[in-house]
Design an enzyme around this catalytic site. Structure first.
Site, PDB file in Angstrom:
ATOM      1  N   ARG A 151      24.682 -72.899  32.071  1.00  0.00           N
ATOM      2  CA  ARG A 151      26.126 -72.728  31.880  1.00  0.00           C
ATOM      3  C   ARG A 151      26.790 -72.602  33.251  1.00  0.00           C
ATOM      4  O   ARG A 151      26.409 -71.748  34.049  1.00  0.00           O
ATOM      5  CB  ARG A 151      26.396 -71.479  31.033  1.00  0.00           C
ATOM      6  CG  ARG A 151      27.861 -71.174  30.895  1.00  0.00           C
ATOM      7  CD  ARG A 151      28.182 -70.012  29.944  1.00  0.00           C
ATOM      8  NE  ARG A 151      29.605 -69.821  29.971  1.00  0.00           N
ATOM      9  CZ  ARG A 151      30.225 -68.729  30.423  1.00  0.00           C
ATOM     10  NH1 ARG A 151      29.533 -67.675  30.818  1.00  0.00           N
ATOM     11  NH2 ARG A 151      31.542 -68.670  30.454  1.00  0.00           N
ATOM     12  N   HIS A 196      37.050 -70.730  34.426  1.00  0.00           N
ATOM     13  CA  HIS A 196      36.411 -69.439  34.704  1.00  0.00           C
ATOM     14  C   HIS A 196      37.189 -68.815  35.863  1.00  0.00           C
ATOM     15  O   HIS A 196      36.662 -68.626  36.958  1.00  0.00           O
ATOM     16  CB  HIS A 196      34.929 -69.634  35.009  1.00  0.00           C
ATOM     17  CG  HIS A 196      34.106 -68.373  34.988  1.00  0.00           C
ATOM     18  ND1 HIS A 196      32.960 -68.227  34.238  1.00  0.00           N
ATOM     19  CD2 HIS A 196      34.246 -67.199  35.629  1.00  0.00           C
ATOM     20  CE1 HIS A 196      32.439 -67.038  34.430  1.00  0.00           C
ATOM     21  NE2 HIS A 196      33.208 -66.380  35.280  1.00  0.00           N
ATOM     22  N   GLU A 253      36.306 -65.318  29.316  1.00  0.00           N
ATOM     23  CA  GLU A 253      36.824 -63.953  29.380  1.00  0.00           C
ATOM     24  C   GLU A 253      38.321 -63.905  29.657  1.00  0.00           C
ATOM     25  O   GLU A 253      38.771 -63.336  30.671  1.00  0.00           O
ATOM     26  CB  GLU A 253      36.071 -63.141  30.445  1.00  0.00           C
ATOM     27  CG  GLU A 253      34.591 -63.030  30.191  1.00  0.00           C
ATOM     28  CD  GLU A 253      33.884 -62.108  31.192  1.00  0.00           C
ATOM     29  OE1 GLU A 253      34.553 -61.482  32.029  1.00  0.00           O
ATOM     30  OE2 GLU A 253      32.647 -62.007  31.114  1.00  0.00           O
ATOM     31  N   ASN A 285      30.009 -62.490  26.008  1.00  0.00           N
ATOM     32  CA  ASN A 285      29.480 -61.911  27.249  1.00  0.00           C
ATOM     33  C   ASN A 285      29.350 -60.416  27.026  1.00  0.00           C
ATOM     34  O   ASN A 285      30.326 -59.749  26.688  1.00  0.00           O
ATOM     35  CB  ASN A 285      30.427 -62.167  28.424  1.00  0.00           C
ATOM     36  CG  ASN A 285      30.543 -63.652  28.769  1.00  0.00           C
ATOM     37  OD1 ASN A 285      29.832 -64.478  28.209  1.00  0.00           O
ATOM     38  ND2 ASN A 285      31.438 -63.982  29.676  1.00  0.00           N
ATOM     39  N   TYR A 305      27.782 -56.715  28.602  1.00  0.00           N
ATOM     40  CA  TYR A 305      27.176 -55.971  29.702  1.00  0.00           C
ATOM     41  C   TYR A 305      26.931 -54.509  29.362  1.00  0.00           C
ATOM     42  O   TYR A 305      25.936 -53.929  29.792  1.00  0.00           O
ATOM     43  CB  TYR A 305      28.064 -56.061  30.958  1.00  0.00           C
ATOM     44  CG  TYR A 305      28.037 -57.449  31.554  1.00  0.00           C
ATOM     45  CD1 TYR A 305      27.061 -57.805  32.469  1.00  0.00           C
ATOM     46  CD2 TYR A 305      28.957 -58.413  31.156  1.00  0.00           C
ATOM     47  CE1 TYR A 305      27.001 -59.089  32.989  1.00  0.00           C
ATOM     48  CE2 TYR A 305      28.906 -59.707  31.669  1.00  0.00           C
ATOM     49  CZ  TYR A 305      27.920 -60.038  32.584  1.00  0.00           C
ATOM     50  OH  TYR A 305      27.851 -61.317  33.086  1.00  0.00           O
ATOM     51  N   GLU A 355      26.707 -64.605  28.529  1.00  0.00           N
ATOM     52  CA  GLU A 355      26.392 -63.826  29.744  1.00  0.00           C
ATOM     53  C   GLU A 355      25.781 -62.500  29.333  1.00  0.00           C
ATOM     54  O   GLU A 355      26.259 -61.848  28.394  1.00  0.00           O
ATOM     55  CB  GLU A 355      27.649 -63.501  30.583  1.00  0.00           C
ATOM     56  CG  GLU A 355      28.245 -64.659  31.300  1.00  0.00           C
ATOM     57  CD  GLU A 355      29.473 -64.281  32.122  1.00  0.00           C
ATOM     58  OE1 GLU A 355      29.599 -63.099  32.522  1.00  0.00           O
ATOM     59  OE2 GLU A 355      30.305 -65.178  32.350  1.00  0.00           O
TER      60      GLU A 355
HETATM   61  O1  IFM Z   1      30.571 -62.134  37.566  1.00  0.00           O
HETATM   62  C1  IFM Z   1      31.207 -61.912  36.351  1.00  0.00           C
HETATM   63  C2  IFM Z   1      31.522 -63.221  35.662  1.00  0.00           C
HETATM   64  O2  IFM Z   1      32.284 -64.052  36.460  1.00  0.00           O
HETATM   65  C3  IFM Z   1      32.283 -62.964  34.389  1.00  0.00           C
HETATM   66  N1  IFM Z   1      31.596 -62.001  33.563  1.00  0.00           N
HETATM   67  C4  IFM Z   1      31.151 -60.795  34.172  1.00  0.00           C
HETATM   68  C5  IFM Z   1      30.347 -61.090  35.424  1.00  0.00           C
HETATM   69  C6  IFM Z   1      29.865 -59.783  36.073  1.00  0.00           C
HETATM   70  O3  IFM Z   1      30.954 -58.982  36.413  1.00  0.00           O
END
Ligand code: IFM
Length: 467
Positions: free
Chosen positions: A78, A122, A167, A293, A295, A353
């Protein structure tokens, strides 16, 4: 339902990057500047004073990088396209040499049986458009769709997966609420219009994609996180619900339910604009998949001083945190995937992500020892398996990130890569997490089951415990 111990056939095993974060050479071969190029050169804008002028030099080293992807066994990659490489002024004249870069990258990927998963936006907006008001300007949506159409025409026959936006919540929140990303403004009244125009741009691009026969699929990528109340007090419970509406529902509700979340007016102080029915119908244009995405989660408390959701995050003492200060919370991945499935119906999802920044030691003996990242991936991939077991239609997983790269306002100080990059020499070194991921891919996930991993060193079971 029987508990899956490995991932399904055809699962996308990938890693992700974005243009401004890795390419370098932002003005090469006729490219126009982006807002990030301008912003990262503003004194004080980037914590460590770095910028995207060279970073990973991927623009010139992409062939070797594709070779490394093959070594890891990836079957998907990606990446994003820099809009201003292809259209230096954001609209009008196409820069053939910019387009050629992506054609060559895609050809190399296909020769290696790696499927391109292409994101059109992006965050790096052509500076010429940013100067005219960027996403706060209604026409920006149409210019985005025109750019998308150029890309579909040029590459539509060889790209199986497209994402319109990455995002969009960050574009709104960091660009117009906190001001830490371009345009670097604190303009909360513009924020709803920016969100709406991003959504219109997304939908117009999807319509452009559908207008010509393309074999590929198209979707939207959002960043999501469970919002858990810091206490059982009604204030905190409501704050968590508002925070979730602001982050998790802002984009998915209009796309998948045809209307904005009913909680949004509470968030912007009763000031959520009345958008037309026609716009809302447009925005609900069906998509083929949702990119998630993930985290971390956020433990949320009521905080009137933190508009627009009047909520702030509480750091969890005793929990593990990454170098970004984000809590490591693998169960949140299962939770958020199940939330998408129950709120919006069962539909194809790609984890577009997932990953972590840690302070890695320097390369030694041809490797980088990053046990915390190995454990992070191990636990999150298991959480993805749990989501499959719970009935989520999960089709792919993309580690963030393939390479260490430019982490926006943090510059190159935060390293998320599976592959270490020495920015002075451009030497690439596989981290132990890369070998771990290679083993997981080779076994289609079976290497995640039980305590250890094949290949690299075992992960102690204590590291793999809850949460
Ligand atoms: O680096 C970023 C990415 O560009 C978008 N999602 C979160 C990642 C980590 O912060």
């Amino acid at each position: 339902m029987s508990r899956p111990t490995c991932f399904p056939d055809g699962f996308l095993w990938g890693a992700a990057t974005s243009a401004y974060q890795i390419e370098g050479s932002p003005l090469a071969d006729g490219a126009g500047p982006s807002d990030w190029h301008e912003f990262s050169h503003r004194p004080g804008a980037i914590a460590d004073g770095t910028n995207g002028d060279l970073v990973c030099d991927h623009y010139r080293r992409f062939e070797d990088d594709v070779g490394l992807m093959k070594e890891l066994g990836l079957n998907a990659y990606r990446f994003s396209v820099s809009w201003s490489r292809v259209l230096p002024e954001g609209r009008g004249r196409v820069n053939g040499r910019g387009l050629e870069f992506y054609q060559r990258l895609i050809d190399r990927l296909r020769e290696r049986d790696i499927q391109p998963h292409v994101t059109l936006f992006h965050w790096d907006l052509p500076l010429a458009l940013a100067r005219r008001g960027g996403w706060a300007w209604r026409d920006c949506a149409g210019w985005f769709a025109d750019y998308a159409q150029h890309m579909f025409r040029a590459l539509g026959d060889r790209v199986p997966f497209w994402a319109t936006l990455n995002e969009p919540w960050v574009v709104v929140d960091a660009g117009y609420v906190s001001g830490s990303h371009p345009p670097g403004r604190i303009a909360p009244r513009d924020a709803p219009h920016v969100a709406h125009n991003l959504l219109r741009g997304h939908a117009l691009a999807v319509q452009a994609f559908r207008a010509a026969p393309h074999a590929g699929q198209i979707g939207l990528v959002v960043n999501l996180e469970p919002k858990h109340p810091a206490s059982s007090s009604p204030e905190d419970v409501h704050a968590a619900a508002r925070a979730s509406a602001y982050m998790n529902e802002l984009f998915l509700d209009p796309v998948l339910r045809g209307r904005y979340s009913e909680r949004l007016p509470q968030i912007v102080g009763g000031d959520w604009p009345e958008f037309s029915e026609e716009d809302l119908r447009l925005i609900a244009e069906p998509v083929d998949f949702i990119g998630v995405n993930y985290y971390s989660r956020s433990v949320t408390r009521h905080d009137p001083g933190r508009p627009p959701a009047c909520a702030s995050a509480v750091r969890q003492a005793g929990a593990e945190h990454t170098a970004m200060g984000w809590e490591v919370f693998p169960r949140g991945l299962t939770e958020i995937l199940c939330w998408v499935t129950s709120r919006y119906g069962r539909r194809p999802i790609h984890i577009t992500e997932n990953g972590a920044a840690f302070e890695d030691p320097p390369p030694e003996g041809g490797s980088v020892d990053d046990p915390r990242r190995v454990a992070y991936y191990h636990r999150h991939l298991r959480a993805a398996l749990e989501a499959l077991a719970a009935g989520v239609d999960l089709r792919g997983y993309f580690a963030w990130s393939f390479l260490d790269n430019f982490e926006w306002s943090h510059g190159t100080s935060k390293r998320f890569g599976l592959v270490h990059v020495d920015y002075a020499t451009q030497r690439r070194t596989l981290k132990r997490s890369a070998s771990f991921y290679r083993d997981v891919i080779a076994s289609r996930g079976a290497a995640l089951c039980g305590d250890g991993i094949r290949g690299g060193r075992a992960v102690p079971s204590s590291v793999l415990q809850a949460p």
